[in-house]
Motif scaffolding. Structure first.
Motif, PDB file in Angstrom:
ATOM      1  N   ASP A   3      26.791  29.657 -36.162  1.00  8.42           N
ATOM      2  CA  ASP A   3      26.554  30.876 -35.404  1.00  8.42           C
ATOM      3  C   ASP A   3      25.050  31.020 -35.195  1.00  8.42           C
ATOM      4  OD1 ASP A   3      26.168  33.544 -34.588  1.00  8.42           O
ATOM      5  OD2 ASP A   3      27.944  34.216 -35.668  1.00  8.42           O
ATOM      6  N   PRO A   4      24.583  31.240 -33.920  1.00  7.93           N
ATOM      7  CA  PRO A   4      23.129  31.357 -33.691  1.00  7.93           C
ATOM      8  C   PRO A   4      22.509  32.560 -34.395  1.00  7.93           C
ATOM      9  CG  PRO A   4      24.377  31.892 -31.701  1.00  7.93           C
ATOM     10  CD  PRO A   4      25.345  31.283 -32.668  1.00  7.93           C
ATOM     11  N   GLU A   5      23.342  33.513 -34.813  1.00 10.62           N
ATOM     12  CA  GLU A   5      22.805  34.668 -35.538  1.00 10.62           C
ATOM     13  C   GLU A   5      22.523  34.365 -37.006  1.00 10.62           C
ATOM     14  OE1 GLU A   5      25.396  37.992 -35.030  1.00 10.62           O
ATOM     15  OE2 GLU A   5      25.204  38.035 -32.846  1.00 10.62           O
ATOM     16  N   ASP A   6      23.048  33.242 -37.496  1.00  3.94           N
ATOM     17  CA  ASP A   6      22.926  32.947 -38.927  1.00  3.94           C
ATOM     18  C   ASP A   6      21.479  32.798 -39.373  1.00  3.94           C
ATOM     19  OD1 ASP A   6      25.636  33.025 -39.222  1.00  3.94           O
ATOM     20  OD2 ASP A   6      25.929  30.851 -39.259  1.00  3.94           O
ATOM     21  N   ARG A   7      20.617  32.315 -38.467  1.00  5.24           N
ATOM     22  CA  ARG A   7      19.217  32.101 -38.854  1.00  5.24           C
ATOM     23  C   ARG A   7      18.557  33.388 -39.301  1.00  5.24           C
ATOM     24  NH1 ARG A   7      16.858  31.112 -32.845  1.00  5.24           N
ATOM     25  NH2 ARG A   7      19.027  31.332 -32.262  1.00  5.24           N
ATOM     26  N   TRP A   8      18.968  34.514 -38.685  1.00  9.09           N
ATOM     27  CA  TRP A   8      18.351  35.803 -39.011  1.00  9.09           C
ATOM     28  C   TRP A   8      18.865  36.370 -40.331  1.00  9.09           C
ATOM     29  CZ3 TRP A   8      14.539  35.401 -36.041  1.00  9.09           C
ATOM     30  CH2 TRP A   8      14.640  35.077 -34.689  1.00  9.09           C
ATOM     31  N   ARG A   9      19.980  35.830 -40.810  1.00 12.37           N
ATOM     32  CA  ARG A   9      20.538  36.272 -42.098  1.00 12.37           C
ATOM     33  C   ARG A   9      20.239  35.277 -43.209  1.00 12.37           C
ATOM     34  NH1 ARG A   9      24.959  37.407 -38.407  1.00 12.37           N
ATOM     35  NH2 ARG A   9      25.171  39.660 -38.075  1.00 12.37           N
ATOM     36  N   ASP A  10      19.573  34.201 -42.870  1.00 14.20           N
ATOM     37  CA  ASP A  10      19.246  33.179 -43.852  1.00 14.20           C
ATOM     38  C   ASP A  10      18.309  33.746 -44.923  1.00 14.20           C
ATOM     39  OD1 ASP A  10      17.072  30.849 -44.599  1.00 14.20           O
ATOM     40  OD2 ASP A  10      19.132  30.095 -44.453  1.00 14.20           O
ATOM     41  N   PRO A  11      18.614  33.550 -46.197  1.00 17.37           N
ATOM     42  CA  PRO A  11      17.780  34.123 -47.267  1.00 17.37           C
ATOM     43  C   PRO A  11      16.314  33.706 -47.189  1.00 17.37           C
ATOM     44  CG  PRO A  11      19.878  33.356 -48.148  1.00 17.37           C
ATOM     45  CD  PRO A  11      19.818  32.890 -46.729  1.00 17.37           C
ATOM     46  N   THR A  12      16.036  32.482 -46.740  1.00 20.69           N
ATOM     47  CA  THR A  12      14.641  32.037 -46.648  1.00 20.69           C
ATOM     48  C   THR A  12      13.888  32.842 -45.605  1.00 20.69           C
ATOM     49  OG1 THR A  12      15.277  29.796 -47.319  1.00 20.69           O
ATOM     50  CG2 THR A  12      13.149  30.066 -46.201  1.00 20.69           C
ATOM     51  N   PHE A  13      14.514  33.043 -44.424  1.00 19.37           N
ATOM     52  CA  PHE A  13      13.876  33.863 -43.393  1.00 19.37           C
ATOM     53  C   PHE A  13      13.686  35.289 -43.886  1.00 19.37           C
ATOM     54  CE2 PHE A  13      14.768  37.183 -40.241  1.00 19.37           C
ATOM     55  CZ  PHE A  13      13.614  37.101 -39.488  1.00 19.37           C
ATOM     56  N   LEU A  14      14.718  35.866 -44.488  1.00 16.91           N
ATOM     57  CA  LEU A  14      14.631  37.261 -44.934  1.00 16.91           C
ATOM     58  C   LEU A  14      13.547  37.439 -45.982  1.00 16.91           C
ATOM     59  CD1 LEU A  14      18.437  38.157 -45.140  1.00 16.91           C
ATOM     60  CD2 LEU A  14      16.783  38.961 -43.443  1.00 16.91           C
ATOM     61  N   ALA A  15      13.442  36.499 -46.903  1.00 22.05           N
ATOM     62  CA  ALA A  15      12.406  36.611 -47.933  1.00 22.05           C
ATOM     63  C   ALA A  15      11.011  36.546 -47.308  1.00 22.05           C
ATOM     64  CB  ALA A  15      12.576  35.496 -48.963  1.00 22.05           C
ATOM     65  N   THR A  39      19.090  46.098 -39.326  1.00 19.02           N
ATOM     66  CA  THR A  39      19.994  46.965 -38.564  1.00 19.02           C
ATOM     67  C   THR A  39      20.557  46.328 -37.307  1.00 19.02           C
ATOM     68  OG1 THR A  39      18.134  47.907 -37.325  1.00 19.02           O
ATOM     69  CG2 THR A  39      18.784  49.027 -39.361  1.00 19.02           C
ATOM     70  N   HIS A  40      19.947  45.244 -36.844  1.00 20.56           N
ATOM     71  CA  HIS A  40      20.329  44.699 -35.535  1.00 20.56           C
ATOM     72  C   HIS A  40      20.116  43.198 -35.553  1.00 20.56           C
ATOM     73  CE1 HIS A  40      21.281  45.227 -31.314  1.00 20.56           C
ATOM     74  NE2 HIS A  40      20.233  44.503 -30.952  1.00 20.56           N
ATOM     75  N   VAL A  41      21.176  42.455 -35.204  1.00 15.91           N
ATOM     76  CA  VAL A  41      21.107  40.999 -35.154  1.00 15.91           C
ATOM     77  C   VAL A  41      21.774  40.522 -33.873  1.00 15.91           C
ATOM     78  CG1 VAL A  41      21.797  38.839 -36.242  1.00 15.91           C
ATOM     79  CG2 VAL A  41      21.139  40.775 -37.670  1.00 15.91           C
ATOM     80  N   THR A  42      21.057  39.719 -33.102  1.00 14.11           N
ATOM     81  CA  THR A  42      21.617  39.069 -31.917  1.00 14.11           C
ATOM     82  C   THR A  42      21.255  37.586 -32.007  1.00 14.11           C
ATOM     83  OG1 THR A  42      19.655  39.250 -30.497  1.00 14.11           O
ATOM     84  CG2 THR A  42      21.123  41.171 -30.587  1.00 14.11           C
ATOM     85  N   PRO A  43      21.802  36.744 -31.139  1.00 16.25           N
ATOM     86  CA  PRO A  43      21.403  35.338 -31.183  1.00 16.25           C
ATOM     87  C   PRO A  43      19.914  35.131 -30.916  1.00 16.25           C
ATOM     88  CG  PRO A  43      23.459  35.583 -29.979  1.00 16.25           C
ATOM     89  CD  PRO A  43      22.945  36.971 -30.237  1.00 16.25           C
ATOM     90  N   TRP A  44      19.263  36.085 -30.230  1.00 17.73           N
ATOM     91  CA  TRP A  44      17.873  35.869 -29.825  1.00 17.73           C
ATOM     92  C   TRP A  44      16.854  36.703 -30.606  1.00 17.73           C
ATOM     93  CZ3 TRP A  44      21.816  37.775 -26.789  1.00 17.73           C
ATOM     94  CH2 TRP A  44      21.792  39.145 -26.531  1.00 17.73           C
ATOM     95  N   SER A  45      17.295  37.663 -31.420  1.00 17.38           N
ATOM     96  CA  SER A  45      16.321  38.469 -32.160  1.00 17.38           C
ATOM     97  C   SER A  45      17.002  39.226 -33.290  1.00 17.38           C
ATOM     98  CB  SER A  45      15.618  39.469 -31.237  1.00 17.38           C
ATOM     99  OG  SER A  45      16.512  40.482 -30.813  1.00 17.38           O
ATOM    100  N   THR A  46      16.163  39.763 -34.153  1.00 15.56           N
ATOM    101  CA  THR A  46      16.656  40.677 -35.185  1.00 15.56           C
ATOM    102  C   THR A  46      15.659  41.814 -35.354  1.00 15.56           C
ATOM    103  OG1 THR A  46      17.502  40.860 -37.456  1.00 15.56           O
ATOM    104  CG2 THR A  46      15.554  39.491 -37.137  1.00 15.56           C
ATOM    105  N   VAL A  47      16.166  42.965 -35.760  1.00 11.41           N
ATOM    106  CA  VAL A  47      15.347  44.156 -35.973  1.00 11.41           C
ATOM    107  C   VAL A  47      15.658  44.708 -37.364  1.00 11.41           C
ATOM    108  CG1 VAL A  47      14.911  46.537 -35.224  1.00 11.41           C
ATOM    109  CG2 VAL A  47      15.238  44.723 -33.528  1.00 11.41           C
ATOM    110  N   MET A  48      14.635  45.161 -38.054  1.00  7.84           N
ATOM    111  CA  MET A  48      14.798  45.768 -39.373  1.00  7.84           C
ATOM    112  C   MET A  48      14.104  47.123 -39.406  1.00  7.84           C
ATOM    113  SD  MET A  48      14.072  42.493 -41.864  1.00  7.84           S
ATOM    114  CE  MET A  48      14.537  40.840 -41.355  1.00  7.84           C
ATOM    115  N   ARG A  49      14.767  48.073 -40.009  1.00  8.96           N
ATOM    116  CA  ARG A  49      14.176  49.409 -40.202  1.00  8.96           C
ATOM    117  C   ARG A  49      13.387  49.402 -41.509  1.00  8.96           C
ATOM    118  NH1 ARG A  49      15.068  54.822 -42.066  1.00  8.96           N
ATOM    119  NH2 ARG A  49      14.714  56.354 -40.400  1.00  8.96           N
ATOM    120  N   VAL A  50      12.128  49.750 -41.412  1.00  7.88           N
ATOM    121  CA  VAL A  50      11.228  49.718 -42.566  1.00  7.88           C
ATOM    122  C   VAL A  50      10.861  51.154 -42.935  1.00  7.88           C
ATOM    123  CG1 VAL A  50       9.018  48.900 -43.465  1.00  7.88           C
ATOM    124  CG2 VAL A  50      10.310  47.494 -41.825  1.00  7.88           C
ATOM    125  N   THR A  51      11.275  51.563 -44.110  1.00  6.93           N
ATOM    126  CA  THR A  51      10.934  52.897 -44.607  1.00  6.93           C
ATOM    127  C   THR A  51       9.781  52.762 -45.598  1.00  6.93           C
ATOM    128  OG1 THR A  51      13.235  53.614 -44.386  1.00  6.93           O
ATOM    129  CG2 THR A  51      11.778  54.979 -45.732  1.00  6.93           C
TER     130      THR A  51
END
Length: 310
Positions: A3-15, A39-51
């Motif tokens: 899935d092209p969205e998997d890269r944005w959920r990959d633990p290495t990327f997230l860390a 909060t938002h994942v698509t094949p071409w981007s991801t967005v995170m809410r930072v508090t």
């Protein structure tokens, strides 16, 4: 195939993304970071809410073809008359950026007010951003913004059709698009930045002051190509999302007024060119936004080019 969205959920990327966010904010006046939520994942981007302790921000990462968005946003912010928010932080190599929360979106405001009147201010402001970038084409291209100038569009359209298995047989050949481009070029307006996806989810109105964001789909092209999505794809559908329920004429005049002032152009000629731009804008959107895994969106845009309806 993954899935092209998997890269944005990959633990290495997230860390790595979390570490970068903390590095930008923890030592500043708005920090430290308290929470990061994807909060938002698509094949071409991801967005995170930072508090953070004293503010809410948004982190965004883009795929390679849209990685220029961070640097482009900073570039436009300096030339926008405060209509494009300057990133709190960005990295040109990764394309990562942090933006201050600019809620609410125009979409929610329109739904609450039951009116499209705020679009008049947005269109005037957006036209002035484009005018401010007329002499910045080389700089925009150097940032990696795609080249969709009129001279390139017929060839890109031909390549797109050649790659589609089930293109509508009614679609004209590249020579028709070339003739339309030549007619529009005859008006003599310079190429500039073109958002290419300017809808009510990309405009934010904190304190009632419109800001144009989400420049990932932007390209360098004729300014009037922007009218396809904005007028025909959004405003014409009115408050209740009913096709052709809103007269786009007054909104078109709000957009064209700064052009008439700057270039001392004849109003009738501008209107004629704008109508051509609205048609060609769907060609640009189909080319610029084509994703091999989402051919349905490309076909919808090409139907808009043909018929003015999806």
């Amino acid at each position: 195939m993954s899935d092209p969205e998997d890269r944005w959920r990959d633990p290495t990327f997230l860390a790595a993304a979390h570490a970068w966010i903390h590095q930008q904010l923890d030592g500043g006046t708005g920090g430290p970071v308290l929470q990061v939520e994807q909060t938002h994942v698509t094949p071409w981007s991801t967005v995170m809410r930072v508090t953070a302790r004293h503010q809410v921000l948004w982190f965004k990462a883009n795929d390679e073809p849209m990685r220029h968005e961070a640097a482009l946003t900073a570039f436009l912010a300096a030339r926008s008359g405060e209509r494009v928010c300057r990133p709190t932080a960005y990295d040109r190599v990764t394309g990562w950026m942090l933006m201050t929360d600019m809620s609410p979106r125009l979409r929610e405001v329109v739904a609450e007010e039951r009116s499209l009147d705020r679009w008049h201010e947005v269109l005037d402001a957006y036209a002035r951003i484009q005018l401010a970038c007329e002499d910045q084409v080389d700089a925009l291209l150097a940032l990696g913004v795609p080249d969709r100038r009129l001279a390139t569009l017929p060839g890109a359209y031909a390549d797109l059709l050649a790659g589609l298995d089930d293109a509508d047989p009614r679609l004209p050949g590249p020579e028709t698009v070339e003739a339309m481009c030549a007619g529009l070029a005859a008006l003599g307006l310079p190429d500039t930045i073109q958002h290419d996806d300017l809808h009510d989810g990309q405009v934010f109105v904190p304190h009632g002051h419109a800001h144009v964001l989400d420049w990932g789909d932007a390209c360098v092209s004729h300014p009037f190509l922007t009218l396809a999505v904005t007028l025909e794809g959004v405003i014409a559908w009115g408050v209740d999302d009913e096709q052709d329920s809103e007269d786009v004429g007054p909104f078109l005049r709000s957009y064209l007024r700064p052009y008439a002032e700057r270039h001392r152009a004849d109003g009738a000629r501008l209107l004629e060119a704008a109508r051509t731009g609205m048609r060609l804008g769907w060609v640009c959107r189909a080319v610029n936004g084509h994703l091999p895994h989402d051919p349905a969106s490309t076909h919808t845009r090409l139907r808009m080019f043909l018929d003015g309806r999806p």
